[in-house]
Design an enzyme around this catalytic site. Structure first.
Site, PDB file in Angstrom:
ATOM      1  N   SER A  61       0.796  -1.236   0.000  1.00 51.76           N
ATOM      2  CA  SER A  61       0.000   0.000   0.000  1.00 51.76           C
ATOM      3  C   SER A  61       0.828   1.285   0.000  1.00 51.76           C
ATOM      4  O   SER A  61       0.271   2.360  -0.244  1.00 51.76           O
ATOM      5  CB  SER A  61      -0.946   0.008   1.194  1.00 51.76           C
ATOM      6  OG  SER A  61      -1.962  -0.926   0.991  1.00 51.76           O
ATOM      7  N   LYS A  64       0.514   3.289  -3.053  1.00 51.10           N
ATOM      8  CA  LYS A  64      -0.675   4.130  -3.304  1.00 51.10           C
ATOM      9  C   LYS A  64      -0.313   5.617  -3.264  1.00 51.10           C
ATOM     10  O   LYS A  64      -0.953   6.438  -3.925  1.00 51.10           O
ATOM     11  CB  LYS A  64      -1.756   3.834  -2.259  1.00 51.10           C
ATOM     12  CG  LYS A  64      -2.332   2.416  -2.383  1.00 51.10           C
ATOM     13  CD  LYS A  64      -3.199   2.052  -1.184  1.00 51.10           C
ATOM     14  CE  LYS A  64      -3.758   0.642  -1.295  1.00 51.10           C
ATOM     15  NZ  LYS A  64      -4.433   0.196  -0.065  1.00 51.10           N
ATOM     16  N   TYR A 189      -2.578  -2.552 -10.592  1.00 49.26           N
ATOM     17  CA  TYR A 189      -2.613  -2.423  -9.129  1.00 49.26           C
ATOM     18  C   TYR A 189      -1.764  -3.521  -8.456  1.00 49.26           C
ATOM     19  O   TYR A 189      -0.949  -3.242  -7.571  1.00 49.26           O
ATOM     20  CB  TYR A 189      -4.065  -2.470  -8.637  1.00 49.26           C
ATOM     21  CG  TYR A 189      -4.186  -2.473  -7.134  1.00 49.26           C
ATOM     22  CD1 TYR A 189      -3.898  -1.333  -6.388  1.00 49.26           C
ATOM     23  CD2 TYR A 189      -4.549  -3.636  -6.449  1.00 49.26           C
ATOM     24  CE1 TYR A 189      -3.974  -1.335  -5.009  1.00 49.26           C
ATOM     25  CE2 TYR A 189      -4.631  -3.646  -5.065  1.00 49.26           C
ATOM     26  CZ  TYR A 189      -4.343  -2.500  -4.351  1.00 49.26           C
ATOM     27  OH  TYR A 189      -4.409  -2.515  -2.980  1.00 49.26           O
ATOM     28  N   TYR A 241      -4.603   3.573   7.915  1.00 51.36           N
ATOM     29  CA  TYR A 241      -5.957   3.012   7.902  1.00 51.36           C
ATOM     30  C   TYR A 241      -6.723   3.335   9.179  1.00 51.36           C
ATOM     31  O   TYR A 241      -6.639   4.447   9.685  1.00 51.36           O
ATOM     32  CB  TYR A 241      -5.910   1.490   7.658  1.00 51.36           C
ATOM     33  CG  TYR A 241      -5.204   1.179   6.387  1.00 51.36           C
ATOM     34  CD1 TYR A 241      -5.783   1.535   5.178  1.00 51.36           C
ATOM     35  CD2 TYR A 241      -3.957   0.600   6.372  1.00 51.36           C
ATOM     36  CE1 TYR A 241      -5.139   1.292   3.983  1.00 51.36           C
ATOM     37  CE2 TYR A 241      -3.307   0.350   5.175  1.00 51.36           C
ATOM     38  CZ  TYR A 241      -3.910   0.702   3.997  1.00 51.36           C
ATOM     39  OH  TYR A 241      -3.263   0.464   2.830  1.00 51.36           O
ATOM     40  N   VAL A 259       1.302  -3.894   3.645  1.00 54.50           N
ATOM     41  CA  VAL A 259       1.294  -5.223   4.269  1.00 54.50           C
ATOM     42  C   VAL A 259       2.574  -6.023   3.991  1.00 54.50           C
ATOM     43  O   VAL A 259       2.749  -7.102   4.542  1.00 54.50           O
ATOM     44  CB  VAL A 259       0.044  -6.069   3.898  1.00 54.50           C
ATOM     45  CG1 VAL A 259      -1.210  -5.481   4.500  1.00 54.50           C
ATOM     46  CG2 VAL A 259      -0.087  -6.260   2.403  1.00 54.50           C
TER      47      VAL A 259
HETATM   48  O1  DON Z   1      -4.423  -5.002  -2.074  1.00 55.51           O
HETATM   49  C1  DON Z   1      -3.893  -5.535  -1.118  1.00 55.51           C
HETATM   50  O2  DON Z   1      -4.545  -6.116  -0.274  1.00 55.51           O
HETATM   51  C2  DON Z   1      -2.385  -5.410  -0.983  1.00 55.51           C
HETATM   52  N1  DON Z   1      -1.748  -5.508  -2.254  1.00 55.51           N
HETATM   53  C3  DON Z   1      -2.016  -4.094  -0.380  1.00 55.51           C
HETATM   54  C4  DON Z   1      -2.726  -3.801   0.915  1.00 55.51           C
HETATM   55  C5  DON Z   1      -1.897  -3.113   1.919  1.00 55.51           C
HETATM   56  O3  DON Z   1      -0.696  -2.991   1.838  1.00 55.51           O
HETATM   57  C6  DON Z   1      -2.631  -2.668   3.105  1.00 55.51           C
HETATM   58  N2  DON Z   1      -1.704  -2.084   4.032  1.00 55.51           N
HETATM   59  N3  DON Z   1      -1.493  -2.069   5.156  1.00 55.51           N
END
Ligand code: DON
Length: 305
Positions: A61, A64, A189, A241, A259
């Protein structure tokens, strides 16, 4: 500074045992959960690192932030925010609930998965490859590292299991929020989330934001000041978040987690901080990484509040 970073790692290391790596993307579950590293890049371009500061991880994330900056440069603030909102959510990063219960299916902000997928559909390019190359080129300039690329195994792992993100994207396509083909947007994405780098690269990106968009190494203006300001604001309100409020109280810095275990933090006018610790807490943020940032912020009195 070196001593401070070493102390921060020693202080935070026990907390990695309170978290565990993301496993909903199977490839992410394979990392050593005990790693913890931190790097700092100052406005003068000096850098320091401690612990696993050179270990590679995927941006997830954190990407983003880069995608939002590129989309706003490509399409303008007004158009981008006709497709995605500016408000924090108290929901998890992959939540679908607000898309249907709010008056429009416009995702609440560009830092949650739905918002980031909508933002990706706005990045210019003839096809996915061109869009991805533009985005990776931009990340390379932000991190001052021409070697950055994406991790094929992590991409394939997420592509094979990304049912929730497919649901979000299909819902937004039906509501005319997403432009173009759903699968093409998801490919961009997933590949963007798989961009691989280390804590030092992230610290450099934080230093560019700290300098309002100017590289501390080359002096090049990589992003306009107004866009640097915009993303730092989102990092404060939505970057961690549904833990963004507590993080603002305890650390007080614009930050964005992923993540993969990374956290990008920026101290306006002073420095960028990159952290890596793949053991995550229940909200998907690096358990040890948050403690590292708490320690450094307290010792150097860095909170912006
Ligand atoms: O879309 C997802 O679930 C992961 N590629 C990225 C989510 C993420 O990193 C949330 N962060 N804490």
């Amino acid at each position: 500074m070196q001593n401070l970073l070493d102390e921060a790692i020693r202080y935070a290391l026990p907390y990695v045992l309170e978290g565990k790596p993301a496993s909903y993307i199977p490839e992410l579950g394979k990392v050593d959960p005990k790693q913890l590293g931190v790097a700092i890049v100052s406005m003068e371009g000096n850098h320091w690192g401690s612990g696993a500061c050179n270990s590679n991880f995927t941006m997830q994330s954190i990407s983003k932030v880069a995608a939002l900056m590129l989309a706003v440069m490509d399409r303008g603030e007004q158009y981008v925010f006709s497709k995605v909102g500016m408000e924090p959510t108290g929901d998890p990063f992959n939540s679908i609930i607000k898309l249907e219960t709010m008056k429009t299916a416009k995702p609440l902000n560009p830092m949650i998965n739905a918002g980031a997928i909508a933002v990706d559909s706005l990045i210019l390019g003839e096809h996915v490859e061109e869009k991805l190359n533009r985005l990776i080129g931009f990340v390379r300039r932000l991190c001052h590292n021409e070697k950055i690329w994406f991790n094929q195994e992590v991409y394939q792992s997420e592509n094979a299991t990304g049912y929730r993100n497919r649901a979000l994207a299909n819902f937004m396509k039906d509501a005319a929020i997403i432009e173009g083909e759903v699968e093409a947007v998801l490919e961009l994405y997933f590949k963007q989330c798989s961009i691989e780098l280390n804590a030092m690269d992230i610290a450099m990106m934080g230093a560019v934001l700290a300098g309002d968009g100017t590289s501390p190494i080359t002096g090049e203006v990589i992003i306009p000041k107004s866009i640097a300001r915009l993303v730092k604001t989102f990092m404060v309100t939505c970057g961690m978040y549904d833990a963004s409020g507590e993080f603002a109280v305890r650390v007080g810095l614009p930050a964005k987690s992923g993540v993969g275990g990374g956290i990008l933090a920026t101290v306006p006018g002073k420095m960028g901080i990159g952290v890596f610790g793949p053991a995550l807490d229940s909200k998907g943020n690096s358990a040890g990484g948050i403690k590292v940032l708490e320690y450094i912020s307290r010792k150097l009195d860095l909170s912006i509040f």
